[in-house]
Design a protein around this motif. Structure first.
Motif, PDB file in Angstrom:
ATOM      1  N   SER A  56       1.183  -0.737   0.205  1.00  0.00           N
ATOM      2  CA  SER A  56      -0.184   0.206  -0.326  1.00  0.00           C
ATOM      3  C   SER A  56       1.267   1.005  -0.008  1.00  0.00           C
ATOM      4  O   SER A  56       1.961   1.353   0.595  1.00  0.00           O
ATOM      5  CB  SER A  56      -0.875  -0.339   1.441  1.00  0.00           C
ATOM      6  OG  SER A  56      -2.293  -1.302   0.702  1.00  0.00           O
ATOM      7  N   ARG A  57       0.337   2.420  -0.897  1.00  0.00           N
ATOM      8  CA  ARG A  57       0.824   3.242  -0.501  1.00  0.00           C
ATOM      9  C   ARG A  57       0.234   4.752  -1.060  1.00  0.00           C
ATOM     10  O   ARG A  57      -1.283   4.041  -1.235  1.00  0.00           O
ATOM     11  CB  ARG A  57       2.006   4.052  -1.704  1.00  0.00           C
ATOM     12  CG  ARG A  57       1.103   2.773  -3.479  1.00  0.00           C
ATOM     13  CD  ARG A  57       2.442   3.267  -4.837  1.00  0.00           C
ATOM     14  NE  ARG A  57       1.688   5.295  -4.840  1.00  0.00           N
ATOM     15  CZ  ARG A  57       2.482   6.470  -4.988  1.00  0.00           C
ATOM     16  NH1 ARG A  57       3.615   5.677  -6.233  1.00  0.00           N
ATOM     17  NH2 ARG A  57       1.958   7.222  -4.807  1.00  0.00           N
ATOM     18  N   PRO A  58       0.643   6.146  -0.731  1.00  0.00           N
ATOM     19  CA  PRO A  58      -0.335   7.277  -0.678  1.00  0.00           C
ATOM     20  C   PRO A  58      -1.255   6.587  -2.322  1.00  0.00           C
ATOM     21  O   PRO A  58      -0.232   7.017  -3.630  1.00  0.00           O
ATOM     22  CB  PRO A  58       0.012   8.387  -1.097  1.00  0.00           C
ATOM     23  CG  PRO A  58       1.621   7.841   0.372  1.00  0.00           C
ATOM     24  CD  PRO A  58       1.850   6.098  -0.352  1.00  0.00           C
ATOM     25  N   GLY A  59      -2.344   6.549  -1.948  1.00  0.00           N
ATOM     26  CA  GLY A  59      -2.877   6.115  -3.617  1.00  0.00           C
ATOM     27  C   GLY A  59      -3.780   4.869  -4.134  1.00  0.00           C
ATOM     28  O   GLY A  59      -4.590   5.154  -4.650  1.00  0.00           O
ATOM     29  N   ALA A  60      -3.557   4.099  -3.045  1.00  0.00           N
ATOM     30  CA  ALA A  60      -4.092   2.528  -3.235  1.00  0.00           C
ATOM     31  C   ALA A  60      -3.827   2.067  -2.361  1.00  0.00           C
ATOM     32  O   ALA A  60      -2.719   1.676  -1.300  1.00  0.00           O
ATOM     33  CB  ALA A  60      -3.349   2.600  -4.299  1.00  0.00           C
ATOM     34  N   ASP A  61      -4.665   1.712  -1.599  1.00  0.00           N
ATOM     35  CA  ASP A  61      -4.572   0.284  -0.814  1.00  0.00           C
ATOM     36  C   ASP A  61      -4.384  -0.734  -1.120  1.00  0.00           C
ATOM     37  O   ASP A  61      -3.675  -1.830   0.443  1.00  0.00           O
ATOM     38  CB  ASP A  61      -5.604   0.374   0.426  1.00  0.00           C
ATOM     39  CG  ASP A  61      -7.047   0.220  -0.522  1.00  0.00           C
ATOM     40  OD1 ASP A  61      -6.728  -0.759  -1.183  1.00  0.00           O
ATOM     41  OD2 ASP A  61      -8.991   0.193   0.073  1.00  0.00           O
ATOM     42  N   ALA A  62      -4.101  -1.223  -2.317  1.00  0.00           N
ATOM     43  CA  ALA A  62      -3.767  -2.109  -2.202  1.00  0.00           C
ATOM     44  C   ALA A  62      -4.523  -3.710  -1.784  1.00  0.00           C
ATOM     45  O   ALA A  62      -3.830  -4.969  -2.171  1.00  0.00           O
ATOM     46  CB  ALA A  62      -1.862  -2.525  -2.211  1.00  0.00           C
ATOM     47  N   GLY A  63      -5.946  -3.543  -1.879  1.00  0.00           N
ATOM     48  CA  GLY A  63      -6.148  -4.667  -1.660  1.00  0.00           C
ATOM     49  C   GLY A  63      -7.480  -5.318  -2.340  1.00  0.00           C
ATOM     50  O   GLY A  63      -7.051  -4.797  -3.843  1.00  0.00           O
ATOM     51  N   LEU A  64      -7.160  -6.861  -2.361  1.00  0.00           N
ATOM     52  CA  LEU A  64      -7.700  -7.389  -3.632  1.00  0.00           C
ATOM     53  C   LEU A  64      -9.414  -8.294  -3.227  1.00  0.00           C
ATOM     54  O   LEU A  64      -9.569  -7.701  -2.334  1.00  0.00           O
ATOM     55  CB  LEU A  64      -6.713  -8.483  -3.827  1.00  0.00           C
ATOM     56  CG  LEU A  64      -5.794  -8.458  -3.491  1.00  0.00           C
ATOM     57  CD1 LEU A  64      -4.657  -9.954  -3.683  1.00  0.00           C
ATOM     58  CD2 LEU A  64      -4.496  -7.594  -4.592  1.00  0.00           C
ATOM     59  N   PHE A  70      -8.846   0.652  -7.866  1.00  0.00           N
ATOM     60  CA  PHE A  70      -8.165   2.265  -7.410  1.00  0.00           C
ATOM     61  C   PHE A  70      -6.992   2.359  -7.524  1.00  0.00           C
ATOM     62  O   PHE A  70      -6.203   2.215  -6.910  1.00  0.00           O
ATOM     63  CB  PHE A  70      -9.560   2.831  -6.907  1.00  0.00           C
ATOM     64  CG  PHE A  70     -10.997   1.649  -6.603  1.00  0.00           C
ATOM     65  CD1 PHE A  70     -11.267   3.112  -8.260  1.00  0.00           C
ATOM     66  CD2 PHE A  70     -11.184   0.766  -6.658  1.00  0.00           C
ATOM     67  CE1 PHE A  70     -13.015   2.349  -7.748  1.00  0.00           C
ATOM     68  CE2 PHE A  70     -12.829   0.495  -7.197  1.00  0.00           C
ATOM     69  CZ  PHE A  70     -13.624   1.066  -7.998  1.00  0.00           C
ATOM     70  N   PHE A  71      -7.078   3.929  -8.168  1.00  0.00           N
ATOM     71  CA  PHE A  71      -5.654   4.888  -7.491  1.00  0.00           C
ATOM     72  C   PHE A  71      -6.327   5.764  -7.569  1.00  0.00           C
ATOM     73  O   PHE A  71      -6.995   6.410  -9.415  1.00  0.00           O
ATOM     74  CB  PHE A  71      -4.483   4.269  -8.830  1.00  0.00           C
ATOM     75  CG  PHE A  71      -3.239   5.099  -8.152  1.00  0.00           C
ATOM     76  CD1 PHE A  71      -2.524   3.849  -7.134  1.00  0.00           C
ATOM     77  CD2 PHE A  71      -2.982   6.266  -8.072  1.00  0.00           C
ATOM     78  CE1 PHE A  71      -1.296   4.617  -6.782  1.00  0.00           C
ATOM     79  CE2 PHE A  71      -1.996   6.983  -7.687  1.00  0.00           C
ATOM     80  CZ  PHE A  71      -1.169   5.796  -6.950  1.00  0.00           C
ATOM     81  N   ASP A  72      -5.805   6.874  -6.830  1.00  0.00           N
ATOM     82  CA  ASP A  72      -6.321   8.091  -6.164  1.00  0.00           C
ATOM     83  C   ASP A  72      -5.221   9.233  -6.749  1.00  0.00           C
ATOM     84  O   ASP A  72      -3.817   9.206  -6.160  1.00  0.00           O
ATOM     85  CB  ASP A  72      -6.431   8.478  -5.086  1.00  0.00           C
ATOM     86  CG  ASP A  72      -6.906   9.401  -4.943  1.00  0.00           C
ATOM     87  OD1 ASP A  72      -6.814  10.056  -5.688  1.00  0.00           O
ATOM     88  OD2 ASP A  72      -8.589   9.595  -4.072  1.00  0.00           O
ATOM     89  N   LEU A  73      -5.028   9.160  -7.942  1.00  0.00           N
ATOM     90  CA  LEU A  73      -3.653  10.577  -8.598  1.00  0.00           C
ATOM     91  C   LEU A  73      -3.434  11.730  -7.523  1.00  0.00           C
ATOM     92  O   LEU A  73      -3.138  12.365  -7.163  1.00  0.00           O
ATOM     93  CB  LEU A  73      -3.956  10.844  -9.781  1.00  0.00           C
ATOM     94  CG  LEU A  73      -3.742   9.683 -10.989  1.00  0.00           C
ATOM     95  CD1 LEU A  73      -4.232  10.198 -12.261  1.00  0.00           C
ATOM     96  CD2 LEU A  73      -1.954   9.470 -10.484  1.00  0.00           C
ATOM     97  N   LYS A  74      -4.725  12.079  -6.711  1.00  0.00           N
ATOM     98  CA  LYS A  74      -4.792  13.256  -6.128  1.00  0.00           C
ATOM     99  C   LYS A  74      -4.236  13.085  -4.323  1.00  0.00           C
ATOM    100  O   LYS A  74      -3.427  13.357  -4.179  1.00  0.00           O
ATOM    101  CB  LYS A  74      -5.809  13.739  -6.106  1.00  0.00           C
ATOM    102  CG  LYS A  74      -6.335  14.992  -7.642  1.00  0.00           C
ATOM    103  CD  LYS A  74      -7.751  15.543  -7.071  1.00  0.00           C
ATOM    104  CE  LYS A  74      -8.144  16.528  -8.139  1.00  0.00           C
ATOM    105  NZ  LYS A  74      -9.248  17.341  -7.706  1.00  0.00           N
ATOM    106  N   ALA A  75      -4.768  12.026  -4.317  1.00  0.00           N
ATOM    107  CA  ALA A  75      -3.964  11.560  -2.944  1.00  0.00           C
ATOM    108  C   ALA A  75      -2.491  11.043  -2.754  1.00  0.00           C
ATOM    109  O   ALA A  75      -1.613  11.365  -1.975  1.00  0.00           O
ATOM    110  CB  ALA A  75      -4.316  10.053  -2.773  1.00  0.00           C
ATOM    111  N   ALA A  76      -1.731  11.031  -4.037  1.00  0.00           N
ATOM    112  CA  ALA A  76      -0.904  10.218  -4.519  1.00  0.00           C
ATOM    113  C   ALA A  76       0.155  12.262  -4.479  1.00  0.00           C
ATOM    114  O   ALA A  76       1.349  11.588  -4.829  1.00  0.00           O
ATOM    115  CB  ALA A  76      -0.480   9.586  -5.369  1.00  0.00           C
ATOM    116  N   GLY A  77      -0.346  12.844  -4.598  1.00  0.00           N
ATOM    117  CA  GLY A  77       0.185  14.174  -5.070  1.00  0.00           C
ATOM    118  C   GLY A  77      -0.137  14.561  -6.212  1.00  0.00           C
ATOM    119  O   GLY A  77       0.812  15.838  -6.060  1.00  0.00           O
TER     120      GLY A  77
END
Length: 375
Positions: A56-64, A70-77
């Protein structure tokens, strides 16, 4: 990873009765009778879910478990990003993994082959998905593969957000499997590396590889066969490990060191040295009218390449267009930035060599010239 068949999204048995025309005494076929074990697939997802979650990293909780990741580009900065995509595989290195019975390194290879291509464009890898195809699913082997994928994602800083496990009896023999990977990265608009900044006088820095990486293994396996060795034999260039273990050394991931160089504004271009070697990968980032001149004496070529050349009777030019020869990534920088760029890369853990320079093309000479290879 059969994301669509996760334990939290598996289909419940329907209570609806269907008239199939068979009598109660008739035993009908099942999917498992045809060679596909759904329960094994579900068990695999249960085992690999924590591995994915660890990335997991900012933008994705890496759940299956969902139908898509999903990936949130704004949350990734990111403010105004351009997406960059890459996909690749591991090739016949998988046959070596099967012969040795070790599966925890090829997942790193799979990630490396994709994310190293992304960083060449100046992009930060954001997320990764894999495709695992096999004739009969071994949960243990598949879990080892995905462990390697998760390890590679952690090295690259990207999230493992999903994948697919395909059990296809008849298409693959039991014990055989194939891998494909897909990764997406991002770079702010106007900051992508395209090679258009490369100019005559630029310096070429070579970043050391970890070995063969994941290319040329069809030739490698043929050389091993004619050498009379097997994968349990000591490696001819390193008797502290077996030949199989040495060949399975995973591909180096250059993401973090190269991104450091990008952030410092000290790079004109990168080239990932994969299939095609130095001769065919460097031209991919050169503008027309320029030639890369590579001095093969400027770094020590690892001994495994000399062994392959000797045992296989492989000529130097063939080596240079098949293998990385100890250079897994090149960085093209301005002459005035050479010292600073070298320090940034070395501080990030890379072994760096000045291996050549960029010159105007003379006549009909090729886009890359490698001379003076010493094995």
């Amino acid at each position: 990873m059969a994301a669509e068949k996760g334990p939290w999204s598996s289909e419940k048995d329907s209570e609806t009765r269907v008239n199939t025309g068979s009598s109660p005494e008739t035993s009908g076929l099942s999917y498992q009778d045809a060679g596909v074990d759904i329960e094994a697939g579900n068990e695999l997802v249960r085992q690999i879910a924590p591995l994915a979650k660890s990335t997991s990293r900012p933008g994705a909780d890496a759940g299956l478990g969902g139908f898509g990741g999903f990936f949130d580009l704004k949350a990734a900065g990111y403010q105004d990003p351009v997406l960059v995509a890459a996909n690749d595989g591991v090739g016949t290195k998988l046959l070596v993994a099967n012969a040795v019975g070790r599966h925890d390194t090829v997942g790193i290879d799979l990630v490396a082959m994709c994310v190293n291509d992304l960083v060449v464009q100046g992009a930060e890898p954001l997320f990764f998905l894999d495709y695992f195809a096999t004739g009969k699913l071994s949960v243990d082997a598949a879990t080892d593969v995905v462990k390697g994928i998760a390890d590679g994602c952690l090295m690259a800083g990207c999230a493992l957000i999903g994948g697919e496990t395909a059990e296809m009896p008849g298409l693959y023999q039991p014990g055989e499997y194939d891998l494909a990977g897909f990764s997406v990265g991002a770079v702010e608009r106007g900051h992508a590396l395209t090679g258009d900044q490369v100019q005559a006088g630029d310096v070429i820095l070579g970043l050391a590889s970890s070995g063969l990486h994941s290319n040329g293994f069809s030739l490698v396996r043929q050389v091993v066969e004619i050498s009379g060795l097997d994968y349990a034999s000591p490696a001819p260039w390193d008797d502290s490990q077996s030949l199989g273990e040495a060949l399975l050394t995973p591909t180096r991931i250059y993401v973090k060191s190269c991104l450091d160089l990008v952030k410092a504004g000290k790079v004109h271009a990168f080239a990932h040295i994969t299939g095609g070697g130095l001769l065919e990968n460097i031209p991919r980032v050169l503008p027309d009218g320029l030639t890369a001149h590579i001095d093969g004496k400027s770094w020590t070529i690892p001994n495994q390449f000399g062994w392959l050349a000797l045992r296989g009777g492989i000529e130097n030019q063939e080596l240079a267009r098949t293998f990385n020869l100890g250079i897994g990534m090149i960085s093209v920088v301005s002459a005035e930035d050479e010292e600073a760029a070298t320090k940034i890369l070395e501080d990030a853990g890379e072994t760096v060599f000045r291996i050549g320079d960029i010159r105007p093309t003379s006549g009909d000479e090729p886009a890359t010239i490698v001379s003076g290879i010493v094995l």
